[in-house]
Design a protein around this motif. Structure first.
Motif, mmCIF file in Angstrom:
data_model
loop_
_atom_site.group_PDB
_atom_site.id
_atom_site.type_symbol
_atom_site.label_atom_id
_atom_site.label_comp_id
_atom_site.label_asym_id
_atom_site.label_seq_id
_atom_site.Cartn_x
_atom_site.Cartn_y
_atom_site.Cartn_z
ATOM 1 N N ILE A 35 0.849 -1.182 0.000
ATOM 2 C CA ILE A 35 0.000 0.000 0.000
ATOM 3 C C ILE A 35 0.894 1.244 0.000
ATOM 4 O O ILE A 35 1.850 1.349 0.781
ATOM 5 C CB ILE A 35 -0.934 0.013 1.219
ATOM 6 C CG1 ILE A 35 -1.805 -1.254 1.230
ATOM 7 C CG2 ILE A 35 -1.783 1.265 1.232
ATOM 8 C CD1 ILE A 35 -2.696 -1.400 0.031
ATOM 9 N N GLU A 63 1.168 5.357 0.539
ATOM 10 C CA GLU A 63 0.515 6.486 1.208
ATOM 11 C C GLU A 63 1.393 7.723 1.074
ATOM 12 O O GLU A 63 2.625 7.626 1.105
ATOM 13 C CB GLU A 63 0.272 6.176 2.684
ATOM 14 C CG GLU A 63 -0.705 5.023 2.926
ATOM 15 C CD GLU A 63 -0.902 4.745 4.411
ATOM 16 O OE1 GLU A 63 -0.097 5.273 5.217
ATOM 17 O OE2 GLU A 63 -1.847 4.010 4.757
ATOM 18 N N ILE A 98 -5.555 -5.733 4.641
ATOM 19 C CA ILE A 98 -6.730 -4.951 4.299
ATOM 20 C C ILE A 98 -7.964 -5.826 4.493
ATOM 21 O O ILE A 98 -7.875 -6.949 4.978
ATOM 22 C CB ILE A 98 -6.642 -4.425 2.850
ATOM 23 C CG1 ILE A 98 -6.571 -5.591 1.853
ATOM 24 C CG2 ILE A 98 -5.420 -3.534 2.679
ATOM 25 C CD1 ILE A 98 -6.561 -5.145 0.405
ATOM 26 N N ASP A 134 -13.280 -0.253 1.976
ATOM 27 C CA ASP A 134 -12.010 -0.042 1.289
ATOM 28 C C ASP A 134 -12.184 0.844 0.058
ATOM 29 O O ASP A 134 -11.320 1.674 -0.252
ATOM 30 C CB ASP A 134 -11.410 -1.387 0.871
ATOM 31 C CG ASP A 134 -10.646 -2.056 2.004
ATOM 32 O OD1 ASP A 134 -10.199 -1.335 2.904
ATOM 33 O OD2 ASP A 134 -10.508 -3.289 1.976
ATOM 34 N N ASN A 193 -10.326 3.962 1.585
ATOM 35 C CA ASN A 193 -8.963 3.784 1.081
ATOM 36 C C ASN A 193 -8.838 3.970 -0.422
ATOM 37 O O ASN A 193 -7.734 3.850 -0.967
ATOM 38 C CB ASN A 193 -8.453 2.385 1.455
ATOM 39 C CG ASN A 193 -8.343 2.200 2.956
ATOM 40 O OD1 ASN A 193 -7.967 3.114 3.684
ATOM 41 N ND2 ASN A 193 -8.691 1.011 3.427
ATOM 42 N N LYS A 194 -9.967 4.227 -1.090
ATOM 43 C CA LYS A 194 -9.979 4.467 -2.532
ATOM 44 C C LYS A 194 -9.501 3.253 -3.329
ATOM 45 O O LYS A 194 -8.912 3.393 -4.396
ATOM 46 C CB LYS A 194 -9.133 5.688 -2.893
ATOM 47 C CG LYS A 194 -9.531 6.962 -2.182
ATOM 48 C CD LYS A 194 -10.984 7.346 -2.483
ATOM 49 C CE LYS A 194 -11.372 8.634 -1.774
ATOM 50 N NZ LYS A 194 -12.803 8.987 -1.994
ATOM 51 N N TYR A 195 -9.734 2.030 -2.804
ATOM 52 C CA TYR A 195 -9.383 0.836 -3.567
ATOM 53 C C TYR A 195 -10.332 0.705 -4.746
ATOM 54 O O TYR A 195 -11.465 1.201 -4.718
ATOM 55 C CB TYR A 195 -9.467 -0.417 -2.696
ATOM 56 C CG TYR A 195 -8.471 -0.451 -1.569
ATOM 57 C CD1 TYR A 195 -7.388 0.425 -1.529
ATOM 58 C CD2 TYR A 195 -8.596 -1.355 -0.533
ATOM 59 C CE1 TYR A 195 -6.478 0.399 -0.495
ATOM 60 C CE2 TYR A 195 -7.685 -1.400 0.509
ATOM 61 C CZ TYR A 195 -6.644 -0.506 0.534
ATOM 62 O OH TYR A 195 -5.743 -0.535 1.550
ATOM 63 N N GLN A 215 -4.963 -0.608 -5.480
ATOM 64 C CA GLN A 215 -4.967 0.835 -5.704
ATOM 65 C C GLN A 215 -4.881 1.203 -7.181
ATOM 66 O O GLN A 215 -4.653 2.356 -7.515
ATOM 67 C CB GLN A 215 -3.807 1.483 -4.944
ATOM 68 C CG GLN A 215 -3.959 1.375 -3.434
ATOM 69 C CD GLN A 215 -2.807 2.028 -2.691
ATOM 70 O OE1 GLN A 215 -1.740 1.461 -2.590
ATOM 71 N NE2 GLN A 215 -3.040 3.222 -2.195
ATOM 72 N N GLY A 253 -4.540 6.912 -4.631
ATOM 73 C CA GLY A 253 -4.681 6.952 -3.188
ATOM 74 C C GLY A 253 -5.639 8.039 -2.758
ATOM 75 O O GLY A 253 -6.146 8.811 -3.588
ATOM 76 N N PRO A 254 -5.917 8.139 -1.451
ATOM 77 C CA PRO A 254 -6.861 9.168 -0.975
ATOM 78 C C PRO A 254 -6.392 10.594 -1.275
ATOM 79 O O PRO A 254 -7.225 11.486 -1.434
ATOM 80 C CB PRO A 254 -6.930 8.904 0.536
ATOM 81 C CG PRO A 254 -6.469 7.495 0.700
ATOM 82 C CD PRO A 254 -5.456 7.265 -0.373
#
Length: 805
Positions: free
Chosen positions: A627, A629, A643, A680, A684-686, A721, A764-765
């Motif tokens: 992941i 970030e 996750i 998610d 988490n913008k998955y 992602q 990602g966010p």
């Protein structure tokens, strides 16, 4: 370009030798060796070769002391081969077809059964295609492929249907990591060790590759099934092979193999070395998203990687008696590498104006040394269907990875600011491990029920020493950076017990059910004297039902609970700062991921074609994934995290068609759609997405001395992602055999029209990232391989006409 000119000259030489080596009027050749049930050579056995259209032209020989026989200068046509010896049941091979497309047959290891008063055993000889499908599994007969010459096992595996290589270089089967076996024995190595092993193992050593999507009970809970690599065993007596390889991409290699078989003993020794050079480039474009603004970070790189991989492998088989057998495998792999890369980092504001600019040069040198040993004891019961197998092994690895970073800061117009820094990251890892497996299979007295039980215990211990330091400006001496250095130990033990029951319901229906109880103990001893324990216990049931209809249609329905354990690569907490704007590290607190897997496969097999269609549904719990970030400072941190659960929907297909004895083709495709939880996707913008893997293989054999093989691959991968796209891979091999097939000249054309490229999109966010990498895989490879054989002195029957062709 000298290598390209050498390649052109070699190609002309192949064509010239083809013209010079025209076939005689009767070029047919038939050879083989005769063994008894204990794999001992049968000397002085009578071998009769009879043309089906003219029995008066029968030829007769006696086998030599190694059980070998040889018939030369045979006219084209169909033949019967009859082998007899006092006290043994005669063996009759029918329909051996000598023709212009195939006039040279090597019938190795023809086994006679005891019982001289019985009728002859009749076998209709069938030639092996390049790819076969049996019981939902795939068999890639590498020995029949020109692609195996000059390739490593790792490269050869990428041409097998349903097998792909993900962007990190790991092999996957239908998108999941498989268990790797060598000659039915597991390879207990971590991801890096396994990659070195497969890149060191010459493809010319491999007889066939079995992809088991529906593996036996002892491996029923492997997430990606099993890949079993079967190596060549050699014939009775002494044989040897020498191979030399060179390519226009800057690769060179050589390997030598010698094998010896006599009575109960078989030895196979292979030594070699391969040098490889890869160049490439890449970039990444990141958009940092803020509440009221954006900015941009761009990086680009060029690299050149060079590696040398010497290797040695010794395999010894010894039969204690007809019920007991010992096997010893000794392996040594080494990988020495030296890599260089140049990187540029650019920060731009929302108006795309440069406000920070720097460059970084990275030099990496190191090596991996990995000796390993494996001992197997096999005992077969006096009744059929009973086998006890004990497998014990150990391995040791030393890894050295030294990196030097020189970073220079520039003005927006590219002028040096006078600020720069030099740092080093010295990483040494010592790993030792051992494993013990016990497998016991028994067919019960009712002849319809079988039991399979056993256990496993593995231990892996690693000591990781990371020494980070920076160079002082005053005296150019290095000073240790305590914050970025690390010194810790890692230990992992896995113990399981297994029991399975296989029941024959009817002549065409079977069911297998079982369960594995597994315990894992994992421990980190960190440099601050703290300990991180991560122990877990898991029940892993499995169930499989198969139904066949007239040997033409087969249905397989399976359920498996599988486990994916995080390895040292995912758990290692050491920080990798090779790119100061993209920090990477592992997570020692990761939990394993378990999956409930449901598979339905329907297959049809006929003489001219086979076709399989499979659908699957998986519930994957505690998924761990890389992941990315964005930190408040604007850099990217990449780590491993558990996750939410994921649902996977699979569609698989693999099929083959025989157009003629000369031309065969095979195709395979796999599509997996990943669905993530609402949490998610919103937090988490998955992104839900699909991975697609496909391959097309073709094999054309116009004559027995020409072999043309091609393999085409296209892969596309999804991650939580975003997506990773790659272009296609193409490998074409043309092989010509000369001097009674002792000399093989092979030309490989790899990616002639494109470079290997990966483009990934990550969302990602608070950022979006596009990354691209490309490597110069275009290569024209020439391989020369010569087989040395010892047929022994030919004998003829007393009073019979001498067979001199």
């Amino acid at each position: 370009m000298p290598l390209f000119r050498l390649f052109s000259i070699a190609l002309l030489l192949v064509l010239s030798l083809s013209v010079m080596g025209r076939q005689p009027k009767s070029p047919g050749l038939l050879t083989g060796n005769v063994l008894d049930a204990q794999q001992k050579p049968v000397a002085n056995a009578t071998v009769e070769l009879v043309p089906r259209g003219d029995t008066l032209r029968k030829r007769t020989q006696l086998t030599d002391k190694a059980g070998n026989f040889l018939f030369e200068q045979l006219p084209f046509g169909y033949y019967r081969l009859r082998i007899s010896y006092i006290g043994f049941q005669p063996l009759l091979l029918d329909s051996i077809h000598l023709r212009a497309e195939r006039y040279d047959f090597n019938l190795a290891d023809l086994q006679l059964k005891t019982g001289g008063d019985q009728l002859a055993e009749v076998v209709v000889y069938a030639e092996k295609p390049l790819i076969q499908s049996r019981d939902g599994n795939i068999i890639f007969n590498a020995g029949e492929s020109a692609l195996s010459a000059g390739s490593s096992a790792g490269e050869l595996l990428k041409n097998v249907p349903l097998v792909a290589s993900d962007p990190d270089g790991k092999l996957v089967v239908r998108g999941k990591e498989p268990k790797i076996l060598i000659d039915d024995k597991p390879v207990e190595l971590n991801a890096d060790q396994l990659q070195d092993f497969l890149e060191s193992l010459p493809g010319s050593m491999i007889e066939r590759i079995e992809v088991m999507t529906n593996p036996p009970p002892q491996y029923a809970n492997e997430q990606g099934g099993v890949i079993n690599i079967i190596t060549r065993k050699g014939r009775m007596g002494i044989g040897a092979r020498l191979t030399l390889t060179g390519g226009t991409r800057g690769e060179y290699g050589s390997s030598g193999n010698i094998n010896y078989r006599k009575k109960r003993l078989a030895l196979n020794l292979n030594v070699g070395a391969a040098y490889n050079r890869v160049q490439g480039e890449g970039y990444s474009h990141r958009t940092n998203l803020y509440k009221d603004s954006v900015n941009y970070f761009h990086s680009s790189n060029e690299y050149r990687n060079r590696s040398l991989r010497p290797n040695a492998r010794l395999n010894i088989d010894y039969e204690l008696d007809k019920y007991q057998q010992l096997n010893l495998q000794l392996q040594l792999n080494q990988h020495a590498f030296r890599n260089r890369s140049s990187n540029e980092f650019v920060n731009r504001n929302r108006f795309e104006e440069i406000y920070k600019l720097s460059t970084r040069a990275i030099e990496t040198e190191g090596q991996n040394v990995n000796p390993s040993m494996n001992i197997t004891y096999t005992r077969k019961g006096k009744k059929p269907g009973e086998t006890l197998k004990l497998i014990a092994g150990g391995n040791y690895t030393y890894s050295q990875n030294d990196r030097t970073f020189f970073q220079q800061f520039l003005h927006p117009d590219g002028r040096p600011t006078g600020l720069d820094s030099t740092q080093q990251q010295l990483n040494d890892t010592w790993t030792k491990g051992y494993q013990l497996r016990v497998n016991y299979d028994k067919l019960l007295d009712n002849k319809t029920t079988s039991i399979s039980t056993g256990g496993l215990h593995t231990y892996t211990g690693s000591h990781i020493l990371l020494h980070s330091q920076f160079q002082r400006k005053t005296d150019k001496q290095y000073e240790k950076n305590e914050l970025l250095s690390n010194d810790f130990a890692f230990r992992q033990q896995i113990t399981n017990l297994r029991f399975a029951l296989k029941q024959k319901l009817t002549e065409s229906a079977r069911i297998t059910a079982g369960v594995v109880a597994e315990a894992t103990q994992l421990q980190f001893d960190l440099k601050d004297k703290s300990e991180v324990d991560n122990d877990y216990f898991t029940w892993l049931p499995f169930l499989n039902f198969t139904q066949k209809w007239e040997e033409l249609l087969e249905l397989s329905l399976a359920y498996r609970k599988t486990i994916r354990r995080p390895g040292i690569g995912q758990l290692n907490p050491s920080i990798d700062y090779s790119d100061p704007n993209n920090i990477r590290y592992g997570n020692p607190f990761l939990l394993p991921s378990v999956s409930h897997t449901f598979d339905l496969v329907l297959g049809r097999t006929q003489e001219q074609y086979y076709a399989n269609l499979g659908v699957g549904y998986n519930i994957v719990q505690d998924v761990f994934s890389q992941i990315r970030e964005r930190t408040p400072e604007g850099t990217t941190e990449t780590s491993w995290q558990n996750i939410d659960d994921r649902h996977e929907y699979e569609l698989n297909s693999w099929a083959g068609y025989t157009f003629s004895r000369q031309l065969r083709a095979n195709v395979s495709a796999n599509y997996t759609f990943n669905e993530y939880s609402l949490f998610d996707r919103e937090v988490n913008k998955y992104r839900n997405g699909g991975s697609f893997n496909s391959s097309v293989n073709a094999n054309y054999v116009p004559t027995d001395v020409w072999n043309i093989t091609s393999a085409f691959k296209y892969n596309r991968f999804a991650n939580p992602q975003g997506t990773v796209r790659s272009n296609y891979r193409l490998d074409i091999a043309v092989q010509r055999k000369l001097f009674q097939k002792k000399l093989a000249i092979t030309v490989n054309v790899i990616d002639p029209f494109n470079r290997q490229e990966y483009t990934s999109f990550t969302y990602g966010p608070n950022y979006n990232l596009e990354s691209f990498s490309s490597s110069s895989t275009r290569n024209y490879r020439l391989t020369l391989s010569y087989n040395f054989s010892n047929m022994g002195k030919k004998l003829t029957l007393p009073g019979a006409k001498k067979d001199n062709g």
